[in-house]
Scaffold this active site. Structure first.
Site, PDB file in Angstrom:
ATOM      1  N   THR A   1       0.864  -1.168   0.000  1.00 35.06           N
ATOM      2  CA  THR A   1       0.000   0.000   0.000  1.00 35.06           C
ATOM      3  C   THR A   1       0.901   1.217   0.000  1.00 35.06           C
ATOM      4  OG1 THR A   1      -1.791   1.165   1.104  1.00 35.06           O
ATOM      5  CG2 THR A   1      -0.212   0.093   2.509  1.00 35.06           C
TER       6      THR A   1
ATOM      7  N   GLU B   1      -4.658  10.933   7.066  1.00 32.15           N
ATOM      8  CA  GLU B   1      -5.179  12.277   6.835  1.00 32.15           C
ATOM      9  C   GLU B   1      -6.239  12.636   7.872  1.00 32.15           C
ATOM     10  OE1 GLU B   1      -4.436  12.919   2.074  1.00 32.15           O
ATOM     11  OE2 GLU B   1      -6.284  11.927   2.704  1.00 32.15           O
TER      12      GLU B   1
ATOM     13  N   ASN C   1      -9.480  16.236   1.711  1.00 34.66           N
ATOM     14  CA  ASN C   1      -9.805  15.579   0.456  1.00 34.66           C
ATOM     15  C   ASN C   1     -10.865  16.311  -0.349  1.00 34.66           C
ATOM     16  OD1 ASN C   1      -8.247  12.922   0.202  1.00 34.66           O
ATOM     17  ND2 ASN C   1      -8.848  12.994   2.364  1.00 34.66           N
TER      18      ASN C   1
END
Length: 387
Positions: free
Chosen positions: A180, A259, A382
Site C-alpha cells: 500500500t 489524513e 480531500n
C-alpha cells in the site's frame, strides 16, 4: 527525523530536489546503488495502475535493480500513452546521467491522478544529476516522497554486519491490495533472490497489507526492496526479523499520520478458523466509518464493533454467542453496559492508540490490522486535494 549515520547501508547515494512538480517542496528523489542489487517489488492490483507501476513491475521481473526514481505530487495515472512515454523518458534520462541500465531502474509516482508530468521541468531538472549524487541521505529521501504527509517516515536496523533502512509515504487513499502507498527498503546485506522474495512478501502481507486508512486502494501503490550485498551474508532469520520490525514501525507511522487522524486503531482478531478469516473480520472493524468516528469522539458505542463483525455474512461459522469483544483488557461483550463500564470504555477510547480485541472462539488463527479514526479534517483535506 535524523538518521543514525552508523545505520546507513553502504553503497547507496541519493539526489533529492524540487523540480517544480506542484509546489516548492522536494518532489524528485533518486536513490542509487553503486552496484546492481538483488531486488523485489509488489504493486497495486488496481485496474487503473499507472505507468510507474506497470514499468517497475516489468523491470523487477528478473529480481534485479540498481536505482529507484520517485516523483511526488503527481501520480501520472490515467494519462494514456503520453503518460507511459513520459515515465519511460524519465527513466532513460536518469539512465543516461547515471550509467545505470534503464531496465535496472524502478520508478514510482504519487499525487494527483489525471494530470501529466510537467515534463519540460523534469527534463531540465534531471540534467547533470550523475554529478550531483551524494552519500545517501535517507531522511531527505523520506521527506522528498511526501505528499500530504505531515511527517517523514523512516526506520532502520542493524542486521549482523549489515544495515537496513526503510522509508514510506502515505496518509490517504490507503486500503492495501498488495502493499500500500509507497515504501522502499535498502540494505547492504547479501541475500539470494528467492530468499529475499519470500521474506519480503511475507513481511508486506503482515504489515502494510494489514493497514487501512480510508478503504481506497491507490493506483500507484509500490513496495520495493534493494539489497546490494556489500556487507556480506547475514542470518536469514535475523534479516527477516529486522525487516519485519522496520516495516511494522513504518506501518504504525502511516496509521498515525492518516489524513486528519488523531488516533491509531489496532484491531486483533484471534481464535479464528484461519488467518484469512481473522484478517477479514479485523478489516471489517477497522474500515467501518461508524467504528472510526466512535473512536474519534471517544463514544463508548461498542455495538458498532459487533455490527462490523456481523457484516462478514459469508463467515457462517461465526456464532455471536461465542464471540468476545474487548477494548484493551475491558470486556464489553458479553458484558454489562453500566455507567461505570461505559466510563472505563470512554477513557480507553480517549487514548492516542485504541486497541480492539475480538475472539471468535472457533479456531486457533489470529491477525492484527491497523488504521485510524475518521475526522472532519479528512473531509477538509480531500474536499480540496486537487486545488
Amino acid at each position: 527525523m535524523p538518521l543514525d549515520i552508523s545505520l546507513t547501508p553502504q553503497g547507496f547515494s541519493t539526489y533529492i530536489a524540487n523540480l517544480g512538480i506542484r509546489d516548492a517542496t522536494d518532489d524528485f528523489v533518486l536513490i542509487k546503488s553503486d552496484v546492481p542489487c538483488v531486488a523485489d517489488g509488489v504493486f497495486t492490483q488496481s485496474l487503473f495502475a499507472g505507468p510507474s507501476v506497470t514499468i517497475s513491475r516489468r523491470h523487477l521481473e528478473d529480481n534485479q535493480a540498481q536505482g529507484i526514481v520517485v516523483i511526488s505530487k503527481n501520480a501520472n495515472v490515467a494519462n494514456g500513452a503520453v503518460g507511459t512515454a513520459d515515465a519511460e523518458e524519465i527513466i532513460q534520462l536518469v539512465a543516461n546521467e547515471t550509467g545505470i541500465a534503464p531496465e535496472n531502474i524502478a520508478i514510482a509516482s504519487t499525487g494527483v491522478i489525471g494530470r501529466r508530468y510537467p515534463i519540460e521541468k523534469i527534463r531540465s531538472g534531471v540534467l547533470g544529476i550523475g554529478q550531483k549524487l551524494t552519500a545517501a541521505d535517507f531522511s531527505a529521501a523520506a521527506r522528498g516522497i511526501m505528499t500530504t504527509d505531515t511527517v517523514p517516515k523512516l526506520a532502520m536496523r542493524q542486521v549482523g554486519n549489515a544495515k537496513l533502512v526503510g522509508i514510506a509515504k502515505g496518509v490517504g487513499m490507503i486500503e492495501p491490495n498488495m502493499a500500500t502507498l509507497l515504501t522502499f527498503f535498502f540494505t547492504d546485506a547479501a541475500i539470494s533472490a528467492n530468499v529475499l522474495r519470500s521474506i519480503f512478501r511475507s513481511t508486506i502481507d503482515k504489515t502494510f497489507n494489514c493497514l487501512s486508512i480510508d478503504t481506497d486502494t491507490s493506483t500507484s501503490d509500490s513496495a520495493v526492496i534493494l539489497a546490494n550485498g556489500l556487507a556480506g551474508a547475514v542470518p536469514e532469520n535475523e534479516f527477516a526479523q529486522a525487516l519485519q520490525e522496520v516495516a511494522h514501525e513504518l506501518t504504525l507511522m502511516v496509521a498515525k499520520d492518516g489524513e486528519g487522524a488523531t488516533k491509531v486503531i489496532e484491531v486483533n482478531v484471534d481464535s479464528a478458523l484461519n488467518y484469512v478469516q481473522a484478517k477479514r473480520v479485523a478489516k471489517a472493524i477497522v474500515n467501518s466509518p461508524l467504528v472510526k468516528t466512535a473512536v474519534y469522539g471517544a463514544d463508548p458505542n461498542w455495538g458498532r464493533v459487533a455490527m462490523a463483525i456481523g457484516k462478514c455474512e459469508n463467515d457462517r461459522e461465526i456464532n455471536p454467542d461465542n464471540v468476545v469483544i474487548r477494548f484493551d483488557q475491558v470486556q464489553v461483550y458479553p458484558g454489562s453496559s453500566s455507567v461505570e463500564d461505559l466510563e472505563k470504555l470512554r477513557k480507553i477510547m480517549s487514548q492516542d492508540k485504541v486497541n480492539i480485541h475480538v475472539s471468535l472462539n472457533i479456531g486457533e488463527s489470529s491477525a492484527t490490522v491497523w488504521g485510524c479514526d475518521l475526522t472532519e479534517e479528512y473531509v477538509e483535506i480531500n474536499g480540496k486535494y486537487s486545488t
